[in-house]
Design an enzyme around this catalytic site. Structure first.
Site, PDB file in Angstrom:
ATOM      1  N   LYS A 181     -13.530  64.883  92.792  1.00 16.10           N
ATOM      2  CA  LYS A 181     -14.590  64.879  91.769  1.00 16.10           C
ATOM      3  C   LYS A 181     -14.435  66.179  90.988  1.00 16.10           C
ATOM      4  O   LYS A 181     -14.829  67.238  91.454  1.00 16.10           O
ATOM      5  CB  LYS A 181     -15.957  64.819  92.453  1.00 16.10           C
ATOM      6  CG  LYS A 181     -17.067  64.140  91.666  1.00 16.10           C
ATOM      7  CD  LYS A 181     -17.464  64.814  90.386  1.00 16.10           C
ATOM      8  CE  LYS A 181     -18.258  66.074  90.547  1.00 16.10           C
ATOM      9  NZ  LYS A 181     -18.402  66.833  89.275  1.00 16.10           N
ATOM     10  N   PRO A 182     -13.831  66.110  89.797  1.00 14.72           N
ATOM     11  CA  PRO A 182     -13.676  67.347  89.024  1.00 14.72           C
ATOM     12  C   PRO A 182     -14.987  67.720  88.337  1.00 14.72           C
ATOM     13  O   PRO A 182     -15.885  66.892  88.202  1.00 14.72           O
ATOM     14  CB  PRO A 182     -12.611  66.979  87.986  1.00 14.72           C
ATOM     15  CG  PRO A 182     -12.756  65.508  87.787  1.00 14.72           C
ATOM     16  CD  PRO A 182     -13.279  64.934  89.087  1.00 14.72           C
ATOM     17  N   ALA A 183     -15.081  68.959  87.862  1.00 14.97           N
ATOM     18  CA  ALA A 183     -16.283  69.400  87.159  1.00 14.97           C
ATOM     19  C   ALA A 183     -16.454  68.579  85.881  1.00 14.97           C
ATOM     20  O   ALA A 183     -15.473  68.277  85.193  1.00 14.97           O
ATOM     21  CB  ALA A 183     -16.168  70.877  86.813  1.00 14.97           C
ATOM     22  N   SER A 184     -17.686  68.243  85.565  1.00 10.26           N
ATOM     23  CA  SER A 184     -17.945  67.397  84.395  1.00 10.26           C
ATOM     24  C   SER A 184     -17.562  68.079  83.089  1.00 10.26           C
ATOM     25  O   SER A 184     -17.255  67.421  82.105  1.00 10.26           O
ATOM     26  CB  SER A 184     -19.428  67.009  84.350  1.00 10.26           C
ATOM     27  OG  SER A 184     -19.768  66.384  85.545  1.00 10.26           O
ATOM     28  N   GLU A 256     -15.671  77.250  99.180  1.00  7.44           N
ATOM     29  CA  GLU A 256     -15.308  78.495  98.481  1.00  7.44           C
ATOM     30  C   GLU A 256     -16.427  78.727  97.472  1.00  7.44           C
ATOM     31  O   GLU A 256     -16.520  78.025  96.472  1.00  7.44           O
ATOM     32  CB  GLU A 256     -13.938  78.341  97.838  1.00  7.44           C
ATOM     33  CG  GLU A 256     -13.256  79.675  97.661  1.00  7.44           C
ATOM     34  CD  GLU A 256     -13.499  80.236  96.285  1.00  7.44           C
ATOM     35  OE1 GLU A 256     -14.481  81.006  96.144  1.00  7.44           O
ATOM     36  OE2 GLU A 256     -12.744  79.891  95.376  1.00  7.44           O
ATOM     37  N   LEU A 257     -17.305  79.671  97.812  1.00  6.26           N
ATOM     38  CA  LEU A 257     -18.551  79.826  97.055  1.00  6.26           C
ATOM     39  C   LEU A 257     -18.516  81.119  96.235  1.00  6.26           C
ATOM     40  O   LEU A 257     -17.466  81.620  95.904  1.00  6.26           O
ATOM     41  CB  LEU A 257     -19.733  79.771  98.026  1.00  6.26           C
ATOM     42  CG  LEU A 257     -19.698  78.555  98.969  1.00  6.26           C
ATOM     43  CD1 LEU A 257     -20.836  78.601  99.973  1.00  6.26           C
ATOM     44  CD2 LEU A 257     -19.727  77.247  98.196  1.00  6.26           C
ATOM     45  N   CYS A 290     -14.575  83.698  90.515  1.00 10.47           N
ATOM     46  CA  CYS A 290     -15.336  84.149  91.682  1.00 10.47           C
ATOM     47  C   CYS A 290     -14.748  85.414  92.294  1.00 10.47           C
ATOM     48  O   CYS A 290     -15.362  86.025  93.150  1.00 10.47           O
ATOM     49  CB  CYS A 290     -15.448  83.034  92.698  1.00 10.47           C
ATOM     50  SG  CYS A 290     -13.870  82.301  93.017  1.00 10.47           S
ATOM     51  N   GLU A 465      -7.765  78.817 101.512  1.00  9.47           N
ATOM     52  CA  GLU A 465      -6.895  77.959 100.703  1.00  9.47           C
ATOM     53  C   GLU A 465      -5.660  78.765 100.343  1.00  9.47           C
ATOM     54  O   GLU A 465      -5.753  79.954 100.035  1.00  9.47           O
ATOM     55  CB  GLU A 465      -7.627  77.515  99.439  1.00  9.47           C
ATOM     56  CG  GLU A 465      -8.812  76.616  99.763  1.00  9.47           C
ATOM     57  CD  GLU A 465      -9.405  75.957  98.529  1.00  9.47           C
ATOM     58  OE1 GLU A 465      -9.704  76.667  97.561  1.00  9.47           O
ATOM     59  OE2 GLU A 465      -9.560  74.731  98.548  1.00  9.47           O
TER      60      GLU A 465
HETATM   61  P1  ADP Z   1     -20.641  75.993  88.710  1.00  7.99           P
HETATM   62  O1  ADP Z   1     -21.648  77.069  88.670  1.00  7.99           O
HETATM   63  O2  ADP Z   1     -19.235  76.424  88.881  1.00  7.99           O
HETATM   64  O3  ADP Z   1     -20.825  74.934  87.663  1.00  7.99           O
HETATM   65  P2  ADP Z   1     -21.510  74.039  90.602  1.00  7.99           P
HETATM   66  O4  ADP Z   1     -21.655  74.260  92.059  1.00  7.99           O
HETATM   67  O5  ADP Z   1     -22.707  73.646  89.818  1.00  7.99           O
HETATM   68  O6  ADP Z   1     -20.870  75.375  90.103  1.00  7.99           O
HETATM   69  O7  ADP Z   1     -20.383  72.978  90.315  1.00  7.99           O
HETATM   70  C1  ADP Z   1     -19.184  72.898  91.053  1.00  7.99           C
HETATM   71  C2  ADP Z   1     -18.814  71.458  91.258  1.00  7.99           C
HETATM   72  O8  ADP Z   1     -19.829  70.835  92.043  1.00  7.99           O
HETATM   73  C3  ADP Z   1     -18.729  70.650  89.975  1.00  7.99           C
HETATM   74  O9  ADP Z   1     -17.698  69.675  90.120  1.00  7.99           O
HETATM   75  C4  ADP Z   1     -20.082  69.996  89.909  1.00  7.99           C
HETATM   76  O10 ADP Z   1     -20.065  68.813  89.146  1.00  7.99           O
HETATM   77  C5  ADP Z   1     -20.314  69.693  91.374  1.00  7.99           C
HETATM   78  N1  ADP Z   1     -21.723  69.518  91.754  1.00  7.99           N
HETATM   79  C6  ADP Z   1     -22.823  70.046  91.185  1.00  7.99           C
HETATM   80  N2  ADP Z   1     -23.934  69.628  91.806  1.00  7.99           N
HETATM   81  C7  ADP Z   1     -23.541  68.816  92.815  1.00  7.99           C
HETATM   82  C8  ADP Z   1     -24.203  68.068  93.842  1.00  7.99           C
HETATM   83  N3  ADP Z   1     -25.518  68.084  93.968  1.00  7.99           N
HETATM   84  N4  ADP Z   1     -23.445  67.343  94.688  1.00  7.99           N
HETATM   85  C9  ADP Z   1     -22.109  67.337  94.581  1.00  7.99           C
HETATM   86  N5  ADP Z   1     -21.430  68.009  93.663  1.00  7.99           N
HETATM   87  C10 ADP Z   1     -22.117  68.748  92.786  1.00  7.99           C
END
Ligand code: ADP
Length: 490
Positions: A181-184, A256-257, A290, A465
């Protein structure tokens, strides 16, 4: 892509579900260029049904992939690596369009991302168990390494290529199937990588790229018992939620937070090298990584000289659209990021810091541009000290002693990257050991490499990683006890 530029052939407005491409309709998720605001394209709004379809197919093909053997898997990964390198410029153009970083940095990220594919193609053939010391006559013990099975990967927008390959390459090399699931904000680079993997001969269904609402897809992935592991890179808040969601099914996790990286500049350092290293650690990707320097501690004897030189460097950074030649700092990813940067600057100034340069919106360039900033006289009460700014702001703090620097640097719940600049070996070794961080850069601001284990301690996450460690997270260790053997003379 704007209408004047050519749309790259790899820019595909579709997601990959269990080996089938789903084209986006007009109701798909719109992806905009953060520099210009122009619509790049749309990706499908998938949900739980498509996640289920992808899981079914991944489960069917994963065992066959694992059974092919490491050499055959490595060959596919090598072909994928070659495809990525052959399409570097096209991939970099897509990456810059959706993420904003300067084109040269984007091309660097494609090479860096590809290096994970190459490294894990090589590491695939080095996975092995152990024959243990004989316990007693007639008995032998051994361990086998086996892939964990079907895994999920959720990736962020700041490295749309490297964060994807850093998870996919070790997963596929070890014999797993992956649902990504890539970032939107940045799905097109991931989709292009999947297209190239398909061309390289990755079996259909082994890799899915699922675009859609994060919460729904994340929920479906964590609820599915077939998914045995989740690898996530992103915010601490979402990581914590996914950790909780993964608990009922006892899934393996890599997280990885966030980080809150300190840079510690001792007065015996090579000043030029420290300034350059800090620039790299702070301003890469506009401060949106990060491992970016978030707090810069400078020893009293060198503080003024360091601040002046760094300020001079920050003042001449070229802000602009990443696609334009010469740009060094691109836009912030979105308005929320812009707001956070400005709030951190305002908070610091209101609490007594001095804004030496930058820290203002550059609206003439677009909605998401903030001028690179340097704050001096920062103190631990300020938000820039406590939280990750994730933007182009360099906050300077003064310190006197080694012990004070270590105490301040460790005064955070996070522990990802840290940096030290010194020419004194005793200080360097002392800092290496005292810093409560997963990574320490000494006299360098660039530390990431496919060959090295990347990851954090404390609230920065779980697992590593890259490196030899990175594939272990996708393997289970099975122990076998063989009894009834000949007690062979040895
Ligand atoms: P960033 O601050 O880098 O946008 P996020 O944690 O919001 O960090 O997003 C990182 C990834 O996690 C993205 O792919 C985002 O779409 C996804 N994401 C955000 N919210 C959720 C959720 N509730 N469950 C699963 N994935 C999520």
């Amino acid at each position: 892509m704007t209408s004047e530029t050519t749309t790259p052939a790899l820019l595909r407005e579709a997601a990959l579900v269990g080996g089938r491409w789903h084209a986006s309709g007009a109701d798909g998720i719109a992806v905009h260029n953060p520099a210009s605001g122009v619509l790049i394209g749309r990706v499908p709004n998938l949900g739980a049904a498509e996640v289920a379809e992808a899981i079914t197919r991944a489960t069917e093909v994963q065992k066959d992939w694992a059974a092919r053997g490491a050499r055959a898997r490595a060959a596919v990964l090598k072909a994928w690596h070659a495809e990525v390198i052959a399409h570097r410029d096209e991939l970099a153009a897509i990456l810059t369009a959706e993420q904003g970083k300067p084109l040269a940095e984007a091309a660097g990220e494609i090479d860096y991302g590809a290096s994970y594919i190459e490294w894990y193609a090589e590491e695939a053939r080095r996975v092995g168990g152990e024959m243990l010391a004989p316990l007693e006559p007639g008995k032998r013990m051994m361990t086998l390494k086996q892939p964990v099975g079907v895994v999920a990967a959720i990736t962020p927008w700041n490295f749309p290529c490297a964060m994807v390959t850093r998870k996919l390459a070790p997963a596929l090399a070890s014999g797993c199937a992956v649902l990504l699931k890539p970032a939107s904000q940045t799905p097109f680079t991931a989709i292009a990588l999947a297209l190239l993997a398909e061309r390289a001969g990755l079996p259909p269904g082994l890799l899915s790229v699922l675009t859609g609402p994060a919460r729904e897809i994340g929920g479906a992935l964590t609820a599915a018992p077939e998914i045995r592991k989740l690898s996530f890179t992103g915010s601490t808040e979402v990581g914590r939620a996914l950790y909780a969601q993964s608990a009922p099914g006892i899934k393996k996790l890599s997280l990885e937070l966030g980080g809150n990286a300190p840079v510690i500049v001792f007065d015996d350092c090579d000043l030029d090298a420290a300034v350059e290293g800090t620039m790299q650690a702070k301003f890469r990707n506009g401060g949106q990584t990060c491992v970016c320097a978030n707090r810069i501690f400078v020893q009293s004897g060198i503080y003024d000289a360091f601040r002046d030189r760094l300020t001079a460097r920050v003042k001449v950074l070229k802000l602009g659209d990443g696609a334009e030649p010469g740009t060094e700092i691109g836009p912030m990813i979105d308005m929320a990021a812009v707001r956070k940067v400005l709030e951190h600057v305002d908070d610091a100034v209101s609490l007594g810091a001095r804004l030496d340069t930058g820290g203002r919106r550059a609206s003439e360039l677009g909605a998401h541009f903030v001028t690179p900033a340097l704050l001096s006289g920062v103190t631990p009460e300020m938000a820039v000290f406590r939280e990750e700014t994730f933007g182009p702001v360099a906050p300077l703090l003064r310190f006197d002693s080694f012990a004070e620097a270590m105490r301040l640097a460790n005064d955070t719940p996070f522990g990802l990257a840290s940096y030290v600049f010194s020419r004194d070996m005793a200080r360097i070794l002392g800092a290496m050991e005292a810093l409560e961080f997963g990574m320490v850069g000494v006299n360098t601001g660039l530390i990431s490499a496919a060959e090295a284990p990347f990851g954090g301690v404390k609230m920065s996450g779980l697992g590593r990683e890259g490196g030899r460690e990175g594939i272990e997270d996708y393997l289970e260790t099975k122990y076998v006890c063989l009894g009834g053997l000949e007690a062979a003379p040895c």
